[in-house]
Scaffold this motif. Sequence first.
Motif, PDB file in Angstrom:
ATOM      1  N   GLY B  11       4.820   1.495  14.002  1.00  0.00           N
ATOM      2  CA  GLY B  11       5.623   1.673  12.794  1.00  0.00           C
ATOM      3  C   GLY B  11       4.712   2.084  11.647  1.00  0.00           C
ATOM      4  N   PRO B  12       5.257   2.132  10.422  1.00  0.00           N
ATOM      5  CA  PRO B  12       4.423   2.571   9.291  1.00  0.00           C
ATOM      6  C   PRO B  12       3.148   1.737   9.113  1.00  0.00           C
ATOM      7  N   ALA B  13       3.214   0.434   9.376  1.00  0.00           N
ATOM      8  CA  ALA B  13       2.022  -0.404   9.210  1.00  0.00           C
ATOM      9  C   ALA B  13       0.965  -0.047  10.243  1.00  0.00           C
ATOM     10  N   GLY B  14       1.377   0.082  11.497  1.00  0.00           N
ATOM     11  CA  GLY B  14       0.442   0.417  12.565  1.00  0.00           C
ATOM     12  C   GLY B  14      -0.131   1.816  12.379  1.00  0.00           C
ATOM     13  N   LEU B  15       0.711   2.759  11.936  1.00  0.00           N
ATOM     14  CA  LEU B  15       0.230   4.126  11.713  1.00  0.00           C
ATOM     15  C   LEU B  15      -0.789   4.157  10.589  1.00  0.00           C
ATOM     16  N   ALA B 116      12.669  -8.099  12.749  1.00  0.00           N
ATOM     17  CA  ALA B 116      13.992  -7.918  13.353  1.00  0.00           C
ATOM     18  C   ALA B 116      15.049  -8.400  12.376  1.00  0.00           C
ATOM     19  N   GLU B 117      16.227  -7.830  12.489  1.00  0.00           N
ATOM     20  CA  GLU B 117      17.321  -8.287  11.629  1.00  0.00           C
ATOM     21  C   GLU B 117      17.838  -9.631  12.122  1.00  0.00           C
ATOM     22  N   ASN B 118      18.193 -10.490  11.186  1.00  0.00           N
ATOM     23  CA  ASN B 118      18.780 -11.775  11.560  1.00  0.00           C
ATOM     24  C   ASN B 118      20.258 -11.582  11.878  1.00  0.00           C
ATOM     25  N   GLN B 137      22.779   2.042  11.113  1.00  0.00           N
ATOM     26  CA  GLN B 137      21.887   3.066  10.555  1.00  0.00           C
ATOM     27  C   GLN B 137      21.222   3.874  11.688  1.00  0.00           C
ATOM     28  N   ILE B 138      20.851   3.178  12.751  1.00  0.00           N
ATOM     29  CA  ILE B 138      20.225   3.877  13.888  1.00  0.00           C
ATOM     30  C   ILE B 138      21.226   4.818  14.551  1.00  0.00           C
ATOM     31  N   LEU B 139      22.461   4.318  14.781  1.00  0.00           N
ATOM     32  CA  LEU B 139      23.474   5.163  15.413  1.00  0.00           C
ATOM     33  C   LEU B 139      23.703   6.425  14.595  1.00  0.00           C
ATOM     34  N   GLY B 242      19.258 -10.204   6.279  1.00  0.00           N
ATOM     35  CA  GLY B 242      17.812 -10.285   6.102  1.00  0.00           C
ATOM     36  C   GLY B 242      17.035 -10.048   7.389  1.00  0.00           C
ATOM     37  N   PHE B 243      15.720 -10.027   7.246  1.00  0.00           N
ATOM     38  CA  PHE B 243      14.813  -9.729   8.363  1.00  0.00           C
ATOM     39  C   PHE B 243      13.873 -10.904   8.603  1.00  0.00           C
ATOM     40  N   SER B 244      13.394 -11.014   9.835  1.00  0.00           N
ATOM     41  CA  SER B 244      12.368 -12.002  10.151  1.00  0.00           C
ATOM     42  C   SER B 244      11.249 -11.333  10.944  1.00  0.00           C
TER      43      SER B 244
HETATM   44  C1  LIG Z   1      17.203  -1.656  12.479  1.00  0.00           C
HETATM   45  C2  LIG Z   1      16.344  -1.792  11.251  1.00  0.00           C
HETATM   46  C3  LIG Z   1      16.594  -1.019  10.127  1.00  0.00           C
HETATM   47  C4  LIG Z   1      15.792  -1.139   8.996  1.00  0.00           C
HETATM   48  N1  LIG Z   1      16.072  -0.403   7.899  1.00  0.00           N
HETATM   49  C5  LIG Z   1      15.347  -0.575   6.766  1.00  0.00           C
HETATM   50  C6  LIG Z   1      15.638   0.169   5.570  1.00  0.00           C
HETATM   51  O1  LIG Z   1      16.567   0.966   5.561  1.00  0.00           O
HETATM   52  N2  LIG Z   1      14.874  -0.039   4.498  1.00  0.00           N
HETATM   53  C7  LIG Z   1      13.833  -0.928   4.521  1.00  0.00           C
HETATM   54  O2  LIG Z   1      13.146  -1.055   3.507  1.00  0.00           O
HETATM   55  N3  LIG Z   1      13.549  -1.634   5.612  1.00  0.00           N
HETATM   56  C8  LIG Z   1      14.267  -1.498   6.727  1.00  0.00           C
HETATM   57  N4  LIG Z   1      13.957  -2.212   7.841  1.00  0.00           N
HETATM   58  C9  LIG Z   1      12.814  -3.137   7.831  1.00  0.00           C
HETATM   59  C10 LIG Z   1      11.597  -2.560   8.573  1.00  0.00           C
HETATM   60  O3  LIG Z   1      10.961  -3.692   9.101  1.00  0.00           O
HETATM   61  C11 LIG Z   1      10.671  -1.806   7.628  1.00  0.00           C
HETATM   62  O4  LIG Z   1      11.383  -0.762   7.039  1.00  0.00           O
HETATM   63  C12 LIG Z   1       9.465  -1.143   8.269  1.00  0.00           C
HETATM   64  O5  LIG Z   1       9.844  -0.254   9.302  1.00  0.00           O
HETATM   65  C13 LIG Z   1       8.476  -2.143   8.795  1.00  0.00           C
HETATM   66  O6  LIG Z   1       7.321  -1.477   9.222  1.00  0.00           O
HETATM   67  P1  LIG Z   1       6.353  -2.114  10.310  1.00  0.00           P
HETATM   68  O7  LIG Z   1       5.338  -1.096  10.657  1.00  0.00           O
HETATM   69  O8  LIG Z   1       5.892  -3.424   9.819  1.00  0.00           O
HETATM   70  O9  LIG Z   1       7.296  -2.406  11.560  1.00  0.00           O
HETATM   71  P2  LIG Z   1       8.257  -1.455  12.420  1.00  0.00           P
HETATM   72  O10 LIG Z   1       8.649  -0.242  11.693  1.00  0.00           O
HETATM   73  O11 LIG Z   1       9.342  -2.318  12.901  1.00  0.00           O
HETATM   74  O12 LIG Z   1       7.321  -1.023  13.619  1.00  0.00           O
HETATM   75  C14 LIG Z   1       6.906  -1.934  14.590  1.00  0.00           C
HETATM   76  C15 LIG Z   1       6.662  -1.180  15.852  1.00  0.00           C
HETATM   77  O13 LIG Z   1       6.006  -2.038  16.758  1.00  0.00           O
HETATM   78  C16 LIG Z   1       6.517  -1.830  18.042  1.00  0.00           C
HETATM   79  N5  LIG Z   1       6.275  -3.049  18.787  1.00  0.00           N
HETATM   80  C17 LIG Z   1       6.676  -4.317  18.483  1.00  0.00           C
HETATM   81  N6  LIG Z   1       6.232  -5.196  19.387  1.00  0.00           N
HETATM   82  C18 LIG Z   1       5.526  -4.473  20.293  1.00  0.00           C
HETATM   83  C19 LIG Z   1       4.815  -4.818  21.476  1.00  0.00           C
HETATM   84  N7  LIG Z   1       4.750  -6.100  21.919  1.00  0.00           N
HETATM   85  N8  LIG Z   1       4.216  -3.845  22.176  1.00  0.00           N
HETATM   86  C20 LIG Z   1       4.278  -2.542  21.750  1.00  0.00           C
HETATM   87  N9  LIG Z   1       4.928  -2.161  20.635  1.00  0.00           N
HETATM   88  C21 LIG Z   1       5.542  -3.123  19.920  1.00  0.00           C
HETATM   89  C22 LIG Z   1       7.980  -1.504  17.818  1.00  0.00           C
HETATM   90  O14 LIG Z   1       8.506  -0.772  18.890  1.00  0.00           O
HETATM   91  C23 LIG Z   1       7.927  -0.722  16.513  1.00  0.00           C
HETATM   92  O15 LIG Z   1       7.874   0.661  16.751  1.00  0.00           O
HETATM   93  C24 LIG Z   1      14.730  -2.067   8.986  1.00  0.00           C
HETATM   94  C25 LIG Z   1      14.484  -2.828  10.113  1.00  0.00           C
HETATM   95  C26 LIG Z   1      15.285  -2.715  11.237  1.00  0.00           C
HETATM   96  C27 LIG Z   1      15.007  -3.571  12.436  1.00  0.00           C
END
Ligand SMILES: Cc1cc2nc3c(=O)[nH]c(=O)nc-3n(C[C@H](O)[C@H](O)[C@H](O)COP(=O)(O)OP(=O)(O)OC[C@H]3O[C@@H](n4cnc5c(N)ncnc54)[C@H](O)[C@@H]3O)c2cc1C
Lengths: 366, 374
Positions: B11-15, B116-118, B137-139, B242-244
């Motif tokens: 995701g954005p953090a990992g990238l 994840a969403e609660n 949103q995904i759909l 909310g999210f957890s």
């Molecule tokens: C369905 C959904 C919709 C959202 N929409 C919004 C929004 O509109 N606006 C907003 O501000 N926030 C939204 N969020 C919150 C979201 O957490 C953040 O927007 C943001 O994407 C978080 O970035 P991240 O890199 O921390 O995690 P993520 O973007 O969630 O990336 C985590 C990645 O890690 C991967 N991963 C996890 N566990 C493993 C594992 N064990 N092995 C390999 N890969 C793994 C996942 O596949 C995922 O690609 C949404 C969250 C969800 C679940």
Amino acid sequence: MINNKYDVVVIGSGVVGSSIAYHLSESKKNNILVVDKGFPMSGTSGSTQAWVWVHSKTPSWYGELSMYSAELYPFLERKIGDVEYKRTGGIAPFFNEADREGALRLAEKQAEVGIEVDVLNREEVLEKEPALSQRVAGATFCKLDGNVNPFRLVELYTKAAKKNGAVFSFYNQVVTITKKKDIFQIETDQDTFYSKKVILAGGPWSKDLGKMLGVDIPIKQVRGQILVTEPQSPFLKHTIGGIRQADNGEVLIGYSKEEVGYDKRSTLDIMQETAKMATEFIPSLAKANVVRCFSGIRVMPKDGFPIIGEVPEVRNAYIAAMHSGITLSPLVGTLMTELLEDGETSIDLTRFSMNRFDQMYSRISE
Amino acid sequence: METDLVIVGGGPAGLSAAITATSYGADVILIEESFSLGGQLRQQTQLHANLPSKFFAERGTSLVKRLTSQLETPNLKILRNHTMIGAYKNGHIGVTNGKTTFEIEAKKNIIASGAAENAWIFPGWTLPGVMTAGAAQILLNREFVYPGKQVMMIGSNSFALEVVKQLYECGISVQAIVEASETILSRDQALLSMCKKNNIPFFLNSTIESVSGSGHVEKMTIRTSEGMMEELEVDLICTANGFSPILEAFQIMSCDLTHSEVLGGWLPTYSVNFQTSNPSVYLAGNAAGITSLGSILLTGEIAALSALESLQFISERDSNRKKAALWEELYQIETFFNKDTMLARLELVKHYHSERGLPLPDFVDPLKGEMLFG
Ligand SMILES: Cc1cc2nc3c(=O)[nH]c(=O)nc-3n(C[C@H](O)[C@H](O)[C@H](O)COP(=O)(O)OP(=O)(O)OC[C@H]3O[C@@H](n4cnc5c(N)ncnc54)[C@H](O)[C@@H]3O)c2cc1C
Ligand SMILES: Cc1cc2nc3c(=O)[nH]c(=O)nc-3n(C[C@H](O)[C@H](O)[C@H](O)COP(=O)(O)OP(=O)(O)OC[C@H]3O[C@@H](n4cnc5c(N)ncnc54)[C@H](O)[C@@H]3O)c2cc1C
């Protein structure tokens, strides 16, 4: 309501403690309290394979004990309800013709105490259990073996004991036990209890409980890791060495033994080894997805055999600590009840006394 | 497989962490469970502002492309369709693609598993047609499928209103937004005026009573402020509760957890370097506490710098200088709307340090005065 004076306090509400509490409650002669530091099933009884297994228990006097217990299960179910006990028959396969001799010796030994063990050839095994690998050379088979749902078992022991008036207190860790005159004073996180008798049923933590009475309880902790597959359509008819299929279709697989203390983590080393072994036994499992793994800490007395009876030199303190507690729980509950109520038991417990560890056993000096 | 650093989660953090780490020459393996990178940003078509200075306001979906285009470097190996599922006895992580499972011998790990969403539970919540706002949103944005025709949104945080906006703009009729408290939770003026302009009704002080339908959502009953029952015809119910943080990977690595309501519930404890209680594991993104995209990108960078520093790809002095600037920017971005998240984060970090008798490094000094003791 929680009182603070009891006739008997059972420490530990796993399968062993809850079975003892249930059997002891049947006569309604005693006020019974069961205390547990965690939630129900938080100990080993919540992370077990839960076979009711008899046939390869040796020496034969240990097999005999297991047999008596397995024979109690149908009666137990009539009293406490459906614990999903299934007498599936047990198969312990071998893959090397050289193992047949050992198998025959086992059958002979077990026959002496009345346990019927058959030694099957390749065709007979595969006929009984077609899912087994074609590479199988033979197996020992015993129709008395089976398995049970450990969650239902402990829950129903507990329910039935409560119905008979026993009191349960969870999230309440016992911290000290002191004996003043003839009364045990049991301090927990939250309460002080007084009791005439105390039963240590602390599973892997029995050693800690023993220390509270100044006694060294010779048990080890041995971790076992179990894989759980997604539900499969019913295809295993028997309980197989290391593998069983639960009522809901999940297959539980596990063989491992590691001495790593209370560490309950699962490690991929063991998971992969376990999966490999399972597919060697049952090739079609290669297609099954593993959805979960868990570990449990075996309660392993130093010599491998159950410790059941009075704690040496501490009158009115009793202990029940054992591996295979699921298999043995109906019998252990029964024997403990006899011991507490009548002072004598229908099966001689000398062999299971802690005194057998005499050389190892040492009283901790204050 | 051997490497300096493994990053779990694309995701954005990992990238962000991967871009930082590879730019210093470290060998990095990026593990992503999905077939594509970007995580939950992949369906965020909305414009994200309030990003770190090296970015500009941009749609989430196009930011994914920008970030992934910076990954084409020989010292990065990307394993898509691979999931971290366990750890070996020696502490290395294990990943699988469903066919083979293998060990990755990394010197350090960054886990950015996201959030994840609660769920929201009420009678009928398992009927098809009830889904989280994120699922809708995904759909809509990723699968190009209409999740329904008439929607009811449960919850009024900014995320709920953002999804309402996206559904509305695609022609889905928004029946109402139901909120249990007496005020709308979101403070986002743009979203609030969007609702107003389009006459989207709010039921405040109201709760969902039940949902019914044969095989699919058809009706829902809500209990309004006056205690009245109101029945509405809808075919889509979205919940925003909310999210957890997603914790499995941290639990596998035996990281200590703590609880913070503001940060999303249970989450790993960590230091000012985004290092968990397991010294080989760093963390970033929403796994380190629920926040906004700008902060998510910055935490990825801080975690990567900290790991690089311990692997000696960057000197302590340079790393501290950079981390000081990043923390400063994190402070600015995270306190832009309100200070709660930053305060909770600093509380958690402070606790990690005081528990271990580790002084807070100088580079958080500017924050110390105001945030910790102010
Ligand atoms: C369905 C959904 C919709 C959202 N929409 C919004 C929004 O509109 N606006 C907003 O501000 N926030 C939204 N969020 C919150 C979201 O957490 C953040 O927007 C943001 O994407 C978080 O970035 P991240 O890199 O921390 O995690 P993520 O973007 O969630 O990336 C985590 C990645 O890690 C991967 N991963 C996890 N566990 C493993 C594992 N064990 N092995 C390999 N890969 C793994 C996942 O596949 C995922 O690609 C949404 C969250 C969800 C679940
Ligand atoms: C992987 C694995 C597979 C197994 N397979 C089988 C099998 O197939 N068949 C079979 O028969 N057996 C099997 N066993 C063994 C069987 O599970 C155990 O023998 C049995 O569960 C032990 O039960 P117990 O009640 O003694 O211990 P536990 O279930 O651990 O109960 C002890 C209880 O004591 C409580 N306690 C401890 N200290 C305190 C304290 N200070 N204060 C208050 N409470 C305290 C604990 O919280 C715990 O709930 C297996 C075990 C493992 C690990």
